[in-house]
Design a protein around this motif. Sequence first.
Motif, PDB file in Angstrom:
ATOM      1  N   GLY A  15      27.270 -28.519 -91.907  1.00 23.31           N
ATOM      2  CA  GLY A  15      27.899 -27.319 -92.448  1.00 23.31           C
ATOM      3  C   GLY A  15      29.402 -27.423 -92.600  1.00 23.31           C
ATOM      4  O   GLY A  15      30.099 -26.417 -92.516  1.00 23.31           O
ATOM      5  N   THR A  16      29.900 -28.604 -92.849  1.00 22.95           N
ATOM      6  CA  THR A  16      31.336 -28.839 -92.891  1.00 22.95           C
ATOM      7  C   THR A  16      31.980 -28.363 -94.176  1.00 22.95           C
ATOM      8  O   THR A  16      33.123 -27.915 -94.183  1.00 22.95           O
ATOM      9  N   ARG A  17      31.265 -28.469 -95.283  1.00 23.32           N
ATOM     10  CA  ARG A  17      31.872 -28.169 -96.584  1.00 23.32           C
ATOM     11  C   ARG A  17      30.767 -27.867 -97.603  1.00 23.32           C
ATOM     12  O   ARG A  17      29.587 -27.930 -97.292  1.00 23.32           O
ATOM     13  N   GLY A  18      31.182 -27.553 -98.821  1.00 24.18           N
ATOM     14  CA  GLY A  18      30.244 -27.401 -99.927  1.00 24.18           C
ATOM     15  C   GLY A  18      29.239 -26.283 -99.745  1.00 24.18           C
ATOM     16  O   GLY A  18      29.522 -25.228 -99.176  1.00 24.18           O
ATOM     17  N   SER A 210      32.143 -27.543-105.452  1.00 18.87           N
ATOM     18  CA  SER A 210      32.499 -27.855-104.065  1.00 18.87           C
ATOM     19  C   SER A 210      33.978 -28.229-103.987  1.00 18.87           C
ATOM     20  O   SER A 210      34.652 -28.419-105.015  1.00 18.87           O
ATOM     21  N   GLU A 211      34.463 -28.357-102.771  1.00 19.45           N
ATOM     22  CA  GLU A 211      35.852 -28.771-102.578  1.00 19.45           C
ATOM     23  C   GLU A 211      36.123 -30.106-103.260  1.00 19.45           C
ATOM     24  O   GLU A 211      37.135 -30.298-103.930  1.00 19.45           O
ATOM     25  N   ALA A 212      35.175 -31.031-103.105  1.00 26.77           N
ATOM     26  CA  ALA A 212      35.354 -32.362-103.696  1.00 26.77           C
ATOM     27  C   ALA A 212      35.305 -32.302-105.218  1.00 26.77           C
ATOM     28  O   ALA A 212      36.095 -32.962-105.911  1.00 26.77           O
ATOM     29  N   MET A 213      34.385 -31.510-105.770  1.00 25.07           N
ATOM     30  CA  MET A 213      34.259 -31.425-107.221  1.00 25.07           C
ATOM     31  C   MET A 213      35.503 -30.804-107.842  1.00 25.07           C
ATOM     32  O   MET A 213      36.000 -31.278-108.877  1.00 25.07           O
TER      33      MET A 213
END
Length: 305
Positions: A15-18, A210-213
Amino acid sequence: MGTELAGKVALVAGGTRGASRAIAVELGRAGATVYVTGRTSGSHRSEVGRPETIEQTVELIEQAGGKGVAIRVDHLDPDQVSGLARRVEAEQGKLDVLVDGVWGGDNYLEWGKPVWQHPLADSLRMIRLGIDAHIITSHFLLPLVVREPGGLVIELTDGTAEYNAEYREGTTLAFYVAKAAAHKLAIAEAAETAEHGCTAIALTPGWLRSEAMLEIFGVTEQNWRDAIANQPHFCISESPTFIGRGVAALAADPEKSRFSGRTLDSGTLAKLYDIDDVDGSRPDGWRYMMEVERAGKPADPTGYR
């Protein structure tokens, strides 16, 4: 904070991100106590190498009015997952919702390389993250989910069963197998937990911002539409909150067992539970990707959000 899930206990693995982070936040907003696990905690970073931490996810849960507990866990380590299960049992005595969003394998994907050209260690790592970690998690945590009728298990993945019925051209064998495995995990878990009144599904977001996207496209959640100029099909993208709202509604549904063994997606949940994304739209990402993007049609979200 809502009360739909008051008294319920949830655990979001990875559950860290996205999508997993947003699901944890929305479960907490709906009243559940949410355990958030992952490998990026405090100053420790996982192989993903991103800055988001499980503690930050808990902060977001608390800002939403909920209660969260962050526990650093590597879900490929049976001893750590066993310890996690013992702690949840000692503190709560049950687990109502298990969301398995463990992944972290995108960095290992070398796009468009066949299995004999793709680095073997990277291929096997994706299989470990996408399959082994999920089985280890189920082994130790499902006994808590089936303790009481009404439990819910969600295997997060990428792609609907229909979309993944064909090979994901441009990816590579291990990525494809790791993601398609979620459909079979859900079928098996549904069968094995049915006598305990448990529901197990696989679930995919659409084209997730997401954060990465967002970082890849050089935009933020506020100006994400600027990325459409370079990637027109990004017009169908959705915020992580969209799938989070869907999961919270599904978890509160007393008749959710009708979906057990199936693969659902964020667009389907939105239709079922009358849910909109943060901008008030309702993207139907995978129908768009099947009927527009994969069909080679020009990008146009009309009728799809």
